[in-house]
Scaffold this motif. Structure first.
Motif, PDB file in Angstrom:
ATOM      1  N   GLN A   1       0.815  -1.219   0.000  1.00 56.57           N
ATOM      2  CA  GLN A   1       0.000   0.000   0.000  1.00 56.57           C
ATOM      3  C   GLN A   1       0.850   1.271   0.000  1.00 56.57           C
ATOM      4  O   GLN A   1       0.438   2.310   0.525  1.00 56.57           O
ATOM      5  CB  GLN A   1      -0.974  -0.007   1.178  1.00 56.57           C
ATOM      6  CG  GLN A   1      -1.959  -1.171   1.128  1.00 56.57           C
ATOM      7  CD  GLN A   1      -3.037  -1.074   2.170  1.00 56.57           C
ATOM      8  OE1 GLN A   1      -3.651  -0.024   2.349  1.00 56.57           O
ATOM      9  NE2 GLN A   1      -3.287  -2.168   2.874  1.00 56.57           N
TER      10      GLN A   1
ATOM     11  N   ARG B   1      -1.519  -4.655  -7.976  1.00 56.40           N
ATOM     12  CA  ARG B   1      -2.672  -3.959  -8.548  1.00 56.40           C
ATOM     13  C   ARG B   1      -2.466  -3.627 -10.024  1.00 56.40           C
ATOM     14  O   ARG B   1      -3.425  -3.633 -10.805  1.00 56.40           O
ATOM     15  CB  ARG B   1      -2.986  -2.694  -7.749  1.00 56.40           C
ATOM     16  CG  ARG B   1      -1.866  -1.672  -7.685  1.00 56.40           C
ATOM     17  CD  ARG B   1      -2.161  -0.581  -6.660  1.00 56.40           C
ATOM     18  NE  ARG B   1      -1.078   0.378  -6.547  1.00 56.40           N
ATOM     19  CZ  ARG B   1      -0.999   1.494  -7.262  1.00 56.40           C
ATOM     20  NH1 ARG B   1      -1.949   1.775  -8.135  1.00 56.40           N
ATOM     21  NH2 ARG B   1       0.012   2.322  -7.103  1.00 56.40           N
TER      22      ARG B   1
ATOM     23  N   SER C   1      -4.981  -5.105 -12.780  1.00 53.20           N
ATOM     24  CA  SER C   1      -5.712  -4.191 -13.666  1.00 53.20           C
ATOM     25  C   SER C   1      -5.458  -4.535 -15.125  1.00 53.20           C
ATOM     26  O   SER C   1      -6.379  -4.509 -15.955  1.00 53.20           O
ATOM     27  CB  SER C   1      -5.300  -2.742 -13.388  1.00 53.20           C
ATOM     28  OG  SER C   1      -5.708  -2.341 -12.103  1.00 53.20           O
TER      29      SER C   1
ATOM     30  N   SER D   1     -12.564  -9.801 -13.163  1.00 52.28           N
ATOM     31  CA  SER D   1     -12.549  -8.633 -12.281  1.00 52.28           C
ATOM     32  C   SER D   1     -11.437  -8.791 -11.256  1.00 52.28           C
ATOM     33  O   SER D   1     -10.914  -9.889 -11.051  1.00 52.28           O
ATOM     34  CB  SER D   1     -13.897  -8.475 -11.565  1.00 52.28           C
ATOM     35  OG  SER D   1     -14.160  -9.612 -10.751  1.00 52.28           O
ATOM     36  N   ARG D   2     -11.089  -7.674 -10.619  1.00 50.83           N
ATOM     37  CA  ARG D   2     -10.072  -7.716  -9.571  1.00 50.83           C
ATOM     38  C   ARG D   2     -10.681  -8.269  -8.290  1.00 50.83           C
ATOM     39  O   ARG D   2     -11.716  -7.777  -7.833  1.00 50.83           O
ATOM     40  CB  ARG D   2      -9.519  -6.317  -9.309  1.00 50.83           C
ATOM     41  CG  ARG D   2      -8.635  -5.785 -10.411  1.00 50.83           C
ATOM     42  CD  ARG D   2      -8.175  -4.371 -10.117  1.00 50.83           C
ATOM     43  NE  ARG D   2      -7.471  -4.263  -8.846  1.00 50.83           N
ATOM     44  CZ  ARG D   2      -6.925  -3.141  -8.392  1.00 50.83           C
ATOM     45  NH1 ARG D   2      -7.015  -2.035  -9.110  1.00 50.83           N
ATOM     46  NH2 ARG D   2      -6.300  -3.123  -7.237  1.00 50.83           N
ATOM     47  N   PRO D   3     -10.068  -9.289  -7.692  1.00 47.88           N
ATOM     48  CA  PRO D   3     -10.601  -9.827  -6.435  1.00 47.88           C
ATOM     49  C   PRO D   3     -10.420  -8.832  -5.299  1.00 47.88           C
ATOM     50  O   PRO D   3      -9.480  -8.039  -5.298  1.00 47.88           O
ATOM     51  CB  PRO D   3      -9.760 -11.089  -6.211  1.00 47.88           C
ATOM     52  CG  PRO D   3      -8.484 -10.822  -6.932  1.00 47.88           C
ATOM     53  CD  PRO D   3      -8.856  -9.993  -8.129  1.00 47.88           C
ATOM     54  N   ARG D   4     -11.330  -8.869  -4.335  1.00 50.88           N
ATOM     55  CA  ARG D   4     -11.232  -7.958  -3.198  1.00 50.88           C
ATOM     56  C   ARG D   4     -10.075  -8.328  -2.282  1.00 50.88           C
ATOM     57  O   ARG D   4      -9.493  -7.472  -1.623  1.00 50.88           O
ATOM     58  CB  ARG D   4     -12.546  -7.965  -2.412  1.00 50.88           C
ATOM     59  CG  ARG D   4     -13.712  -7.344  -3.169  1.00 50.88           C
ATOM     60  CD  ARG D   4     -14.947  -7.287  -2.294  1.00 50.88           C
ATOM     61  NE  ARG D   4     -16.065  -6.648  -2.979  1.00 50.88           N
ATOM     62  CZ  ARG D   4     -17.256  -6.452  -2.433  1.00 50.88           C
ATOM     63  NH1 ARG D   4     -17.483  -6.858  -1.181  1.00 50.88           N
ATOM     64  NH2 ARG D   4     -18.211  -5.867  -3.118  1.00 50.88           N
ATOM     65  N   SER D   5      -9.775  -9.607  -2.222  1.00 49.87           N
ATOM     66  CA  SER D   5      -8.660 -10.073  -1.398  1.00 49.87           C
ATOM     67  C   SER D   5      -7.972 -11.220  -2.118  1.00 49.87           C
ATOM     68  O   SER D   5      -8.553 -11.847  -3.008  1.00 49.87           O
ATOM     69  CB  SER D   5      -9.150 -10.534  -0.017  1.00 49.87           C
ATOM     70  OG  SER D   5     -10.055 -11.619  -0.152  1.00 49.87           O
TER      71      SER D   5
ATOM     72  N   ARG E   1      -6.203 -18.282  -4.298  1.00 53.26           N
ATOM     73  CA  ARG E   1      -6.561 -17.355  -5.377  1.00 53.26           C
ATOM     74  C   ARG E   1      -5.310 -16.783  -6.034  1.00 53.26           C
ATOM     75  O   ARG E   1      -5.264 -16.585  -7.248  1.00 53.26           O
ATOM     76  CB  ARG E   1      -7.438 -16.237  -4.806  1.00 53.26           C
ATOM     77  CG  ARG E   1      -8.100 -15.359  -5.859  1.00 53.26           C
ATOM     78  CD  ARG E   1      -9.089 -14.424  -5.198  1.00 53.26           C
ATOM     79  NE  ARG E   1     -10.217 -15.162  -4.640  1.00 53.26           N
ATOM     80  CZ  ARG E   1     -11.003 -14.696  -3.677  1.00 53.26           C
ATOM     81  NH1 ARG E   1     -10.773 -13.500  -3.148  1.00 53.26           N
ATOM     82  NH2 ARG E   1     -12.015 -15.410  -3.237  1.00 53.26           N
TER      83      ARG E   1
END
Length: 207
Positions: free
Chosen positions: A46, A148, A152, A162-166, A171
């Protein structure tokens, strides 16, 4: 390579990418450079790579890489824009105390996937992505860094929906397999394609 945009990015940055990958292999020969790459990867979650790199350089100039202090390290991380600076400073200090064991594991374990699992399980602050990033930065090329930018790009290229949330371990491994297949179809090694995608997203090749 199917994607004309990626092809042009690769052509423009090719020499820098090849030089960067060569430097990664050289890093593994020097324990101090291995340690710097570990600190860098502990700073990146992050946080912009450039900020993490600046933090490592500032720590080096202050002598904190060889003698980390949680309080002073946290101040440097905060000054350089590294998020969660206190937690990451603690993680760096913990990793410093473990570094002998980490080096021994790097030298003794021949299976890079077992190495990644070891790092993700035993070094606080390293998940699958960060462990992959660290190993890539010291010359291992069989892993993929599912960050990310890569996610993307995989979505825009239609490789994933789609982008997974976690990202659980399961995964992550599924996405890694898809990325490797995409790299093969693109005619590039995964380690090269990762840097191409990064350069396409940011305009530069960092690490």
């Amino acid at each position: 390579m199917r994607n004309n945009s990626l092809a042009s990015v690769y052509k423009f940055h090719r020499s820098k990418i090849m030089r960067t990958l060569k430097n990664f292999k050289e890093n593994r020969k020097d324990p101090s450079r291995v340690w710097e790459e570990l600190v860098f990867c502990l700073c990146t979650p992050q946080t912009r790579a450039r900020n993490a790199l600046n933090a490592v350089e500032k720590m080096r100039s202050l002598g904190l890489l060889n003698n980390p202090d949680s309080f002073r390290t946290a101040l440097v991380l905060k000054e350089c824009g590294v998020r969660f600076h206190k937690t990451k400073a603690d993680n760096i200090l913990r990793a410093f105390r473990q570094f002998g064991d980490i080096l021994n594991k790097l030298n003794s374990e021949k299976d890079v996937f077992k190495l990644r699992d070891y790092l993700a399980s035993n070094v606080r602050g390293l998940g699958m992505k960060e462990a992959s990033h660290f190993l890539r930065n010291i010359g291992f090329e069989d892993l993929s860094i599912i960050d990310r930018h890569v996610l993307s790009h995989l979505v825009s290229a239609g490789v994933v929906g789609s982008r997974p949330r976690s990202l659980t371990r399961k995964r992550y491994l599924i996405l890694e397999r898809k990325f490797k297949l995409y790299a093969k179809k693109s005619g590039l090694k995964p380690s090269v394609l990762d840097l191409v995608v990064w350069a396409a997203a940011t305009g530069e090749v960092v690490k």
